[in-house]
Design a protein around this motif. Sequence first.
Motif, short mmCIF file in Angstrom:
data_model
loop_
_atom_site.label_atom_id
_atom_site.label_comp_id
_atom_site.label_asym_id
_atom_site.label_seq_id
_atom_site.Cartn_x
_atom_site.Cartn_y
_atom_site.Cartn_z
N UNK A 111 -10.24 -5.08 -1.41
CA UNK A 111 -10.88 -3.69 -2.65
C UNK A 111 -10.59 -2.32 -1.91
N UNK A 112 -9.01 -2.99 -1.11
CA UNK A 112 -7.66 -1.89 -0.97
C UNK A 112 -6.99 -2.19 -2.53
N UNK A 113 -7.35 -2.05 -3.28
CA UNK A 113 -6.44 -2.35 -5.04
C UNK A 113 -7.63 -2.70 -6.15
N UNK A 114 -7.32 -1.74 -6.82
CA UNK A 114 -8.19 -2.77 -8.05
C UNK A 114 -7.03 -2.86 -9.22
N UNK A 115 -7.39 -4.39 -10.12
CA UNK A 115 -6.00 -4.27 -11.17
C UNK A 115 -6.89 -4.37 -12.36
N UNK A 116 -6.21 -4.15 -13.16
CA UNK A 116 -6.91 -3.95 -15.14
C UNK A 116 -5.46 -4.15 -15.41
N UNK A 117 -6.25 -4.92 -16.43
CA UNK A 117 -4.72 -4.81 -17.45
C UNK A 117 -4.05 -4.14 -18.31
N UNK A 118 -2.80 -4.33 -18.08
CA UNK A 118 -2.14 -3.32 -18.67
C UNK A 118 -1.91 -3.25 -20.35
N UNK B 98 0.87 -1.39 0.17
CA UNK B 98 0.41 -0.01 -0.13
C UNK B 98 0.75 1.52 -0.20
N UNK B 99 2.06 1.14 0.88
CA UNK B 99 3.04 2.11 0.88
C UNK B 99 3.54 3.30 -0.58
N UNK B 100 3.91 1.53 -0.77
CA UNK B 100 4.37 1.79 -2.80
C UNK B 100 3.69 2.50 -3.09
N UNK B 101 2.51 2.02 -3.64
CA UNK B 101 0.96 2.36 -4.20
C UNK B 101 0.76 3.76 -4.25
N UNK B 102 1.46 4.17 -2.94
CA UNK B 102 0.41 5.56 -2.73
C UNK B 102 1.53 6.10 -3.30
N UNK C 15 -0.82 -6.70 -15.22
CA UNK C 15 -1.85 -5.80 -14.81
C UNK C 15 -1.36 -5.27 -14.06
N UNK C 16 -1.68 -4.22 -13.77
CA UNK C 16 -1.35 -2.78 -13.25
C UNK C 16 -2.82 -2.76 -11.79
N UNK C 17 -2.10 -2.07 -11.04
CA UNK C 17 -2.58 -2.37 -9.60
C UNK C 17 -2.92 -1.33 -9.18
N UNK C 18 -3.74 -0.30 -8.33
CA UNK C 18 -4.11 0.61 -8.71
C UNK C 18 -5.07 1.35 -6.87
N UNK C 19 -4.79 2.07 -6.27
CA UNK C 19 -5.14 2.06 -4.88
C UNK C 19 -6.93 2.67 -5.21
N UNK C 20 -7.39 1.99 -4.63
CA UNK C 20 -8.59 2.06 -4.48
C UNK C 20 -9.63 3.10 -3.68
N UNK C 21 -10.55 3.42 -3.07
CA UNK C 21 -11.01 5.05 -2.41
C UNK C 21 -10.33 4.09 -1.18
N UNK C 22 -10.59 3.36 -0.74
CA UNK C 22 -10.59 2.18 0.41
C UNK C 22 -8.67 2.53 0.31
N UNK C 23 -8.13 2.02 -0.83
CA UNK C 23 -7.05 1.97 -0.49
C UNK C 23 -6.44 3.15 -0.18
N UNK C 24 -7.30 4.27 -0.65
CA UNK C 24 -6.87 5.96 -0.52
C UNK C 24 -6.32 6.43 1.02
N UNK C 25 -7.98 5.80 1.68
CA UNK C 25 -8.04 6.17 2.68
C UNK C 25 -7.49 5.62 3.53
#
Length: 151
Positions: free
Chosen positions: A69-76, A34-38, A83-93
């Motif tokens: 629900x902390x990260x979302x995953x989508x195809x790069x 999570x820290x590194x995603x931020x 895949x690309x991982x992004x913080x969701x709203x919950x992750x950003x919280x």
Amino acid sequence: MDVTLAAGGAWTDPACPVARAVDLVGDRWSLLIVRDAMDGAATFTEFHRRLGIARNILTDRLRRLVEHGVLSRSAADGDGRRHVYRLTEAGQDLFTAVVALRQWGERHAFAPGEPHSVLVDGQGRELPELRPLAQDGTPLSATTSRVRKTL
């Protein structure tokens, strides 16, 4: 968002928000992901390079963070295997919790004068110390607050 636990299905303490949060994201690797995603990491390769984590553990933690629900995953872009991982709203919280852990670490995990990284705002200024406040603005501590149990 799925908030059930994968292993065993039981909460450590079902009525405690701290216990549930720790059950979901409280292990070392999950918080560091999570820290590194931020900090901009978004691919398996970036997380692996930054953390030096075993590939099987990284795969498991990314899967759990997506399931909860902390990260979302989508195809790069490209071949669709990456895949690309992004913080969701919950992750950003989790930002405030990560800042609180960072600031605790700055105060208690380093010897005086020992160098460490510093979190800064958009203008390069260090973040002020986080402190919980009562409704009237009075600073709170562990000795001036309490947990009200639910029935």
